[in-house]
Design an enzyme around this catalytic site. Structure first.
Site, short mmCIF file in Angstrom:
data_model
loop_
_atom_site.label_atom_id
_atom_site.label_comp_id
_atom_site.label_asym_id
_atom_site.label_seq_id
_atom_site.Cartn_x
_atom_site.Cartn_y
_atom_site.Cartn_z
N HIS A 1 -8.74 0.96 0.32
CA HIS A 1 -8.58 0.12 -0.87
C HIS A 1 -9.92 -0.50 -1.31
CE1 HIS A 1 -4.32 0.66 -0.88
NE2 HIS A 1 -4.26 0.34 0.39
N SER B 1 0.83 -1.21 0.00
CA SER B 1 0.00 0.00 0.00
C SER B 1 0.87 1.26 0.00
CB SER B 1 -0.96 -0.04 1.19
OG SER B 1 -1.87 1.04 1.16
#
Length: 415
Positions: free
Chosen positions: A201, A92
């Site tokens: 996400h 990420s």
């Protein structure tokens, strides 16, 4: 030579007091903290070392502090060593740290970008009534089927992180996640509620995109000097523009960490080093990379140093770009029997390669390496070597030497 992968953690690795040892012992870390503090408008040292844990874990603060600490640790690790890094990636947020380490972003731009990213994500998640859960002990295909069946009743749970075959993270509204938890547990899964501010996400982050996309358009992004693997595709980036586009998509798309790991395992990556606080990624990688060695810089700095020194020594024993070009030039078959062309294109080019080989190979500039590749290309073309073979030989040299940052006529041929 063992391929080395450097991985950087994302949000979730932060904790109150993180990085204190690195800050106290290394002037370069203190300098980076100071530079970043000037950019963001508050003291990162105060945030990391004296602020309440609740402040450190806030998205807007956690992301910037993780980027700065992880990158400054990377600089300490590589100082005085020409570390033979084969691949870079991160989970990420950690992907931006990887791009910074690969030279695709400047430190200042990376800090500015992550500041906006964290603030936009926190703002989007505020009062949204969303969150995340982690599912373990259930194969990912079964989790996906459970999500599909559960959503058929009108819910909107989404896969956020594909962390491993038996670890999947889901995003959604708190009410839906409560029902999803019971649904999964009834089918044998273990479910853990994550201490995060929102449904990261997933499409629930769409509100953060305008501000973040604007910030992406304002930073300079160049092609990385080392392959960097994308969380969105699970593969290495192919261009600077692809980086800009994909980083925006990353906010609303699942992290395909298991795909990245599988891709690098397929490429025989042998040594993995997590650079950042704690060892979250080390725990995920252990067992997932086969016989690969996995280390955490924060937890075992002396051992990591010894591993890197060994890799540096192994690298010194390998032939470099010039040596491999000389070997390839001699090994290719000649199909040109024009004496003048052969002398000018092959003999003279080979002599220039020999002159380059007499120089200290550790000190060769990128331009000198590019010259060696172009000389080899001239030799092969003069010998009328088929283009497919020319491409294969150039690609082999770039792959073996990990000089993927070279941009030459030869490099263009290889792509």
């Amino acid at each position: 030579m063992k391929d080395l992968v450097i991985v950087f953690p994302g949000q979730g690795s932060q904790f109150a007091g993180m990085g204190r040892k690195w800050f106290d012992e290394h002037e370069s870390v203190r300098d980076r903290f100071g530079q970043a503090s000037d950019i963001v408008g508050y003291s990162l040292a105060d945030l990391c070392f004296t602020a309440p844990p609740a402040e450190v874990t806030r998205t807007r603060y956690a992301q910037v502090s993780l980027l700065v600490l992880s990158y400054s640790m990377y600089e300490v690790m590589t100082a005085g060593r020409k570390v033979p890094v084969s691949y870079l990636t991160g989970h990420s947020l950690g992907e931006i740290t990887a791009l910074l380490a690969a030279g695709a972003l400047t430190f200042e731009d990376a800090v500015r970008l992550v500041k906006v990213r964290g603030e936009a994500m926190e703002g989007c998640a505020a009062d949204s009534g969303t969150g995340m859960i982690a599912t373990v002990r259930m194969p990912v295909a079964d989790v996906e089927k459970c999500v599909e069946d559960f959503n058929a009743a009108g819910h909107d749970v989404q896969v956020a992180n594909y962390n491993g075959e038996l670890q999947t993270v889901l995003s959604g509204s708190l009410d839906s996640l409560k029902g999803m938890t019971a649904y999964l547990e009834d089918r044998g899964a273990r479910v853990v509620k994550l201490n995060v501010a929102g449904a990261f996400h997933s499409t629930f982050m769409a509100g953060a995109l305008p501000e973040y996309t604007k910030a992406l358009s304002e930073v300079t992004i160049t092609e990385p000097a080392v392959p960097v693997y994308s969380n969105v595709t699970g593969e290495a980036y192919e261009s600077a523009e692809a980086i800009r586009e994909t980083l925006a998509v990353q906010l609303t798309s699942p992290v395909r960490w298991s795909d990245i790991v599988a891709s690098l395992v397929d490429r025989k990556a042998a040594v993995w080093i997590e650079v950042g606080p704690k060892q979250v990624l080390k725990r995920m990688l252990t067992g997932a990379v086969g016989s690969g060695e996995v280390y955490s810089l924060d937890e075992e700095p002396d051992r990591v140093g010894a591993v890197l020194d060994h890799l540096v020594e192994l690298k010194k024993r390998e032939p470099g770009v010039v040596g491999l070009c000389l070997g390839a030039a001699a090994a290719t078959r000649n199909r040109n029997f024009d004496a003048d062309e052969y002398h000018n294109g092959v003999v003279l080019s080979y002599r220039k390669l020999q002159e380059l080989s007499k120089l200290d190979q550790e000190s060769l500039s990128d331009q000198q390496k590019q010259t060696a590749l172009d000389l080899l290309l001239t030799i092969m073309r003069t010998k009328r070597v088929a283009e497919a073979e020319q491409r294969d030989r150039i690609e082999s040299i770039l792959r073996r030497t990990r000089e993927v940052g070279l941009r030459t006529n030869a490099g263009a041929l290889a792509t």
